[in-house]
Design a protein around this motif. Structure first.
Motif, short mmCIF file in Angstrom:
data_model
loop_
_atom_site.label_atom_id
_atom_site.label_comp_id
_atom_site.label_asym_id
_atom_site.label_seq_id
_atom_site.Cartn_x
_atom_site.Cartn_y
_atom_site.Cartn_z
N ALA A 136 13.27 -0.56 8.36
CA ALA A 136 12.33 -1.39 7.58
C ALA A 136 11.83 -0.60 6.37
O ALA A 136 11.76 -1.13 5.25
CB ALA A 136 11.16 -1.84 8.45
N SER A 137 11.52 0.67 6.57
CA SER A 137 11.08 1.50 5.44
C SER A 137 12.18 1.60 4.39
O SER A 137 11.93 1.51 3.19
CB SER A 137 10.73 2.92 5.93
OG SER A 137 9.78 2.87 6.95
N PHE A 157 17.29 8.65 2.79
CA PHE A 157 17.39 7.66 3.86
C PHE A 157 18.79 7.66 4.48
O PHE A 157 18.95 7.49 5.70
CB PHE A 157 17.05 6.26 3.33
CG PHE A 157 15.58 5.97 3.33
CD1 PHE A 157 14.89 5.81 4.52
CD2 PHE A 157 14.88 5.85 2.14
CE1 PHE A 157 13.53 5.54 4.52
CE2 PHE A 157 13.52 5.58 2.14
CZ PHE A 157 12.84 5.42 3.33
N GLY A 178 13.97 0.50 13.99
CA GLY A 178 13.38 -0.59 13.22
C GLY A 178 12.41 -0.07 12.18
O GLY A 178 12.42 -0.52 11.03
N GLY A 179 11.56 0.88 12.57
CA GLY A 179 10.61 1.43 11.61
C GLY A 179 11.31 2.14 10.47
O GLY A 179 10.95 1.97 9.29
N LEU A 180 12.36 2.90 10.80
CA LEU A 180 13.08 3.64 9.76
C LEU A 180 13.81 2.67 8.83
O LEU A 180 13.73 2.80 7.60
CB LEU A 180 14.07 4.60 10.43
CG LEU A 180 14.83 5.53 9.49
CD1 LEU A 180 13.88 6.43 8.74
CD2 LEU A 180 15.84 6.35 10.26
N VAL A 204 14.71 -0.53 3.87
CA VAL A 204 15.00 -1.80 3.21
C VAL A 204 13.94 -2.09 2.14
O VAL A 204 14.27 -2.49 1.02
CB VAL A 204 15.08 -2.94 4.24
CG1 VAL A 204 15.09 -4.29 3.55
CG2 VAL A 204 16.32 -2.79 5.10
N MET A 205 12.65 -1.83 2.46
CA MET A 205 11.64 -2.19 1.45
C MET A 205 11.73 -1.26 0.24
O MET A 205 11.51 -1.68 -0.89
CB MET A 205 10.25 -2.24 2.06
CG MET A 205 9.68 -0.95 2.52
SD MET A 205 8.06 -1.22 3.26
CE MET A 205 8.46 -1.91 4.84
N HIS A 206 12.11 -0.01 0.46
CA HIS A 206 12.32 0.88 -0.69
C HIS A 206 13.53 0.45 -1.50
O HIS A 206 13.51 0.45 -2.73
CB HIS A 206 12.50 2.32 -0.21
CG HIS A 206 11.22 3.08 -0.08
ND1 HIS A 206 10.54 3.17 1.09
CD2 HIS A 206 10.49 3.76 -0.99
CE1 HIS A 206 9.44 3.88 0.90
NE2 HIS A 206 9.38 4.25 -0.35
#
Lengths: 118, 558, 191
Positions: free
Chosen positions: C38-39, C131, C34-36, C41-43
């Motif tokens: 989420a990072s 990513f 989730g952390g990866l 997706v926002m980028h």
């Protein structure tokens, strides 16, 4: 044991067939050429597929109820993380600040990709 | 030490290094944590000497160079949080107490438990080895912000930086393995009759803290992999020139880093709850209130993290949100301390050493909490940020957690762990010596910080606007108090080691406490309980009217 | 195993310890992925220009891999069904088929990455590629771990031992499958 997995096996092959059909639909999405439809198909179908797998293969539906809550709370906290971080990282300007490096990167990329790019 | 020779005595390696017994693993974590505390304390001694007597010979170290100073403060912070507070509060107490207090024979997965310690040991070795590599140990601060941490050219410790990340990642893996064990054992392994509200508070707190750790650390594990790639493989996750964003690391770090404060705070509060109830000889006031406030802390701790970043360039509107949530989280914590004070009211208090430590925890943590208000509100934080005020505030929370509460727990459970009583007189000398000097170390730092002393400065002499010679005597007082503080810890070490052999033999229940660990011999044999206990009531039935004794153990039918 | 502690055999929470621990492992894995993601997706939303990089991925390879994983998930759940009816040998056969699916997935992945690296797209070629390799690589490690554990459990199951583990490794495998279900549109379709 309170979760009777015995004698509660749905027709797994049928569910698998549904999953494969959904996969094909999502792969065909880009062929429509309509961007929003493609994204909707891709991510909508991903959610549906994940739901089907979690419910029928992982048996969340007949597992103790709090397991589902545990998974939902986990996902909710990821949403909280996103909501707290995105205003600084996803956005490139805000109240009294702007991220020039990121803006330049976006602009340079847009020029390189040509005017057709949105 | 622990196993009575029922069958063949296992060999040295099987018994001490490759044991799957939860008590032995707890001792491994405890002693590793204590050795790391000595190292962390030594580092603090060296850089405090540098601050009091800049660029002079430090006895036992030599002259501190600017790069070494960075390594010293970085490693002090890292070691004290990740290799002292976590292993002692969570892993040592968790491993020792959970199976004993819930009435079962071991952890649910003993071999995973052993693996947890082995990975933790490896992480400590990697971290300590980084002192020896070229450039020395990591010097980019324990928060490891990029770009400082991402580029060797900036932090000047390229090898140490990557070893630091690997060590921290291994340590997280160790606590994930151990933590899942804690949660599962407590959920499934409880003695018959022990309902949710019959679980001792300290077990609840350790489990809540573990779940909090498991949920907050994931994004940072991903973030650490990304930072490692930035360091070693040339990616640009945190490089703004290449589409990345250094703020992302800060967010991922503090999404873990702030809950981490509560990960160690909750077990400390749990230890204090046990000690207060036993030594006030009174039922814990508001068992459920404590639990509900702990849950409130649990939830709120996930939405306060960005208060560490008010000056890092986050959007001011988000800073408002995080200010509010930060101030909110002080409410349940204050309520918890009120509940403990209410437990004292009307009790027949016995001021034994564990109780002194527990009371000191409440008093000192209060100062830490109150000074946190200034830092949680974004307006005042902009002034205080990165000054010694932050350092003093932080140590007023972490010393009560990782030192004072740990001493409360150690002195309380020492008879159970080792079968001997600690010396009370030495214990009280150690207590008063530590508490007084602790305040003398950090109160001057509140003053220098308020006056504007920046942290992470090697020598103020090199910054004219930072020099403030009028404050130098406060810096010296703080350092001298640290020397006395360290000297008093020798008394504890002596007491600890001497009592192992010469202390008065402890009976099963020397404090006349109710929880299940006191129903077995001290130290508990392999397998803990000769007959598996059944639980009939909650853990805090002290001074029940109509009973001849003033305590009522959980496993006694009536 | 007779040496299991009493703690392992109790189930005060109402479900077997093995399944309980599986769910907690999955919950903590959600946070890593989730952390990866989420990072990422926002980028990705902040950098529309990354779409040009994403256009170079092979959708057909991703789709084929999705199919392979979905099918292996079917085998995993059929293994669970067999284990439920006490047929260890059959459960072991299905588990080995699942492991074969996982191996096929990794082979396709290797083939795909070889092509991309030969075309000059490596981990440090740009934000998207960083990513892409990190997320798919982390997922690949989970597939690899699942395959190895599954082969051990299959050997136990074939002797009709530890049959409760068949269900647990299955739950883990479905979770790995679900992660890929989301990685597929995130890394391949959206551009």
């Amino acid at each position: 044991m309170s979760s009777p997995t015995h004698a509660h096996h749905p027709a797994y092959v049928k569910i698998w067939a549904v999953l494969v059909v959904l996969l094909m639909v999502s792969v065909l999405g880009p062929l429509t050429g309509i961007r929003w439809l493609m994204l909707l198909l891709a991510f909508g179908i991903a959610v549906v597929k994940a739901y089907l797998v979690a419910k029928n293969f992982m048996h969340v539906n007949i597992e103790q109820r709090w397991i589902a809550y545990l998974l939902i709370v986990s996902l909710a906290l990821i949403v909280v993380l996103f909501a707290g971080v995105a205003p600084d990282v996803m956005k490139h300007r805000g109240l009294h600040w702007e991220n020039r490096a990121a803006q330049q990167a976006v602009e340079a990329g847009a020029h390189a990709a040509g005017p057709a790019h949105e | 030490m622990s196993a009575e020779a029922h069958h063949a005595e296992p060999g040295f390696f099987r018994k001490y290094l490759f044991s799957t017994d939860h008590k032995m693993i707890a001792m491994q974590y405890l002693f590793t944590g204590m050795i790391m505390a000595v190292i962390g304390g030594y580092l603090a001694y060296v850089f405090r000497m540098q601050l009091a007597y800049p660029s002079q010979q430090v006895p036992g170290y030599g002259v501190v160079s600017p790069n070494e100073y960075n390594s010293l403060v970085t490693m002090h912070g890292t070691i004290m949080i990740f290799w002292v507070a976590m292993p002692v509060l969570l892993a040592a107490f968790g491993n020792f107490l959970i199976p004993l207090m819930i009435g079962c024979d071991d952890m649910a997965f003993p071999r995973i438990n052993r693996l947890s310690y082995q990975v933790f040991f490896l992480s400590a070795v990697v971290l300590l080895a980084s002192f020896l590599v070229q450039g020395g140990a990591f010097g980019g601060a324990w928060t490891s912000y990029p770009p400082l941490s991402a580029k060797g050219a900036y932090n000047l410790t390229p090898v140490g930086a990557s070893m630091w990340l690997v060590a921290v990642a291994l340590e997280f893996v160790a606590f994930l393995l151990g933590g899942i064990n804690f949660v599962v054992t407590t959920m499934n392994g409880r003695a018959p009759g022990m309902k949710m509200y019959d679980i001792p508070i300290v077990v609840w707190m350790i489990v809540l803290a573990t779940i909090m750790f498991m949920f907050s650390v994931g994004p940072l594990i991903a973030g650490a992999v990304m930072l490692l790639f930035d360091q070693l493989l040339g990616t640009g996750f945190y490089d703004p020139g290449r589409g990345g964003d250094p703020l992302l690391w800060q967010h991922l770090f503090w999404f873990f880093g702030h809950p981490e404060v509560y990960v160690v705070l909750l077990p400390a509060l749990g230890i204090v709850a046990e000690v207060v109830a036993v030594f006030a000889r009174k039922k814990l006031f508001g068992y459920k209130t404590i639990l509900h406030t702990a849950w409130a802390v649990w939830v709120l701790s996930f939405v306060v993290w960005a208060h560490h970043q008010f000056v890092a360039g986050i959007d001011p509107r988000m800073a408002n949100v995080f200010s509010i949530t930060t101030l909110l989280i002080s409410i349940p914590l204050a309520e918890m301390v009120f509940v403990y004070i209410a437990t004292l009211y009307g009790g027949s208090i016995r001021l034994a050493t564990p109780m002194l430590w527990a009371l000191a925890f409440m008093a000192e943590f209060l100062i830490g909490g109150v000074t946190g208000i200034f830092l949680g509100a974004s307006g005042t934080d902009i002034y205080f940020h990165d000054t010694y005020f932050v350092v003093a505030h932080f140590h007023y929370t972490f010393v009560p957690i990782a030192i004072i509460a740990v001493f409360a727990g150690l002195t309380y459970w020492y008879p159970k762990m080792f079968g001997r009583m600690l010396n009370e007189t030495l214990g009280k000398i150690h207590f008063w010596g530590s508490i007084i000097t602790f305040n003398v170390i950090f109160i001057p730092l509140f003053i220098t910080g308020t006056a504007g002393d920046q942290r992470r400065i090697y020598s103020y002499a090199q910054f004219a606007e930072q020099a403030r010679p009028a404050l130098q005597h406060l810096r010296v007082v703080s350092t001298l108090a640290l020397l006395v503080f360290i000297a008093f810890q020798l008394i504890f070490v002596f007491n600890f080691l001497w009592s192992l052999r010469h202390g008065q033999r402890a009976e099963a229940n020397p404090w006349m406490a109710n929880t299940l660990e006191w129903t077995v011999p001290s130290p508990p044999p392999h397998g803990n309980f000769a007959d598996m206990p059944t639980v009939y009531r909650g853990p805090y039935e002290y001074a029940t009217p109509g009973r001849r004794e003033d305590f009522w153990p959980q496993n006694v039918p009536n | 195993m007779s040496s299991k502690p009493i703690a392992t055999s109790r189930s005060a929470a109402g479900l077997p310890t093995a399944r309980l621990v599986t769910w907690w492992v999955i919950a903590s894995e959600i946070f890593i992925f989730g952390g990866l993601l989420a990072s990422y997706v926002m980028h990705r939303l902040g950098h529309p220009e990354w779409a040009a990089q994403a256009a170079h991925t092979h959708t057909w390879a991703g789709a084929l891999n999705t199919f392979v994983l979905l099918t292996s998930s079917l085998f995993a759940v059929l293994a669970h069904k067999a284990a439920d009816s006490g047929d260890g040998a059959r459960a072991a056969r299905f588990l080995r088929l699942t492991a074969l699916g996982g191996t096929t997935f990794l082979c396709i992945k290797a083939f795909e990455w070889t092509h991309e690296i030969e075309a000059g797209f490596v981990l440090s070629s740009g934000g998207f590629w960083s990513f892409y390799y990190t997320a798919a690589g982390l997922h690949g490690l989970h597939v690899l771990a699942g395959v190895i554990i599954m082969l051990f459990f299959a050997a136990d199951a074939a002797r009709n031992e530890e049959l409760q583990r068949v269900e647990c490794i299955g739950i883990y495998w479905h979770f790995v499958d679900i992660i890929w279900i989301f990685l597929f549109p995130l890394l391949y379709i959206a551009r």
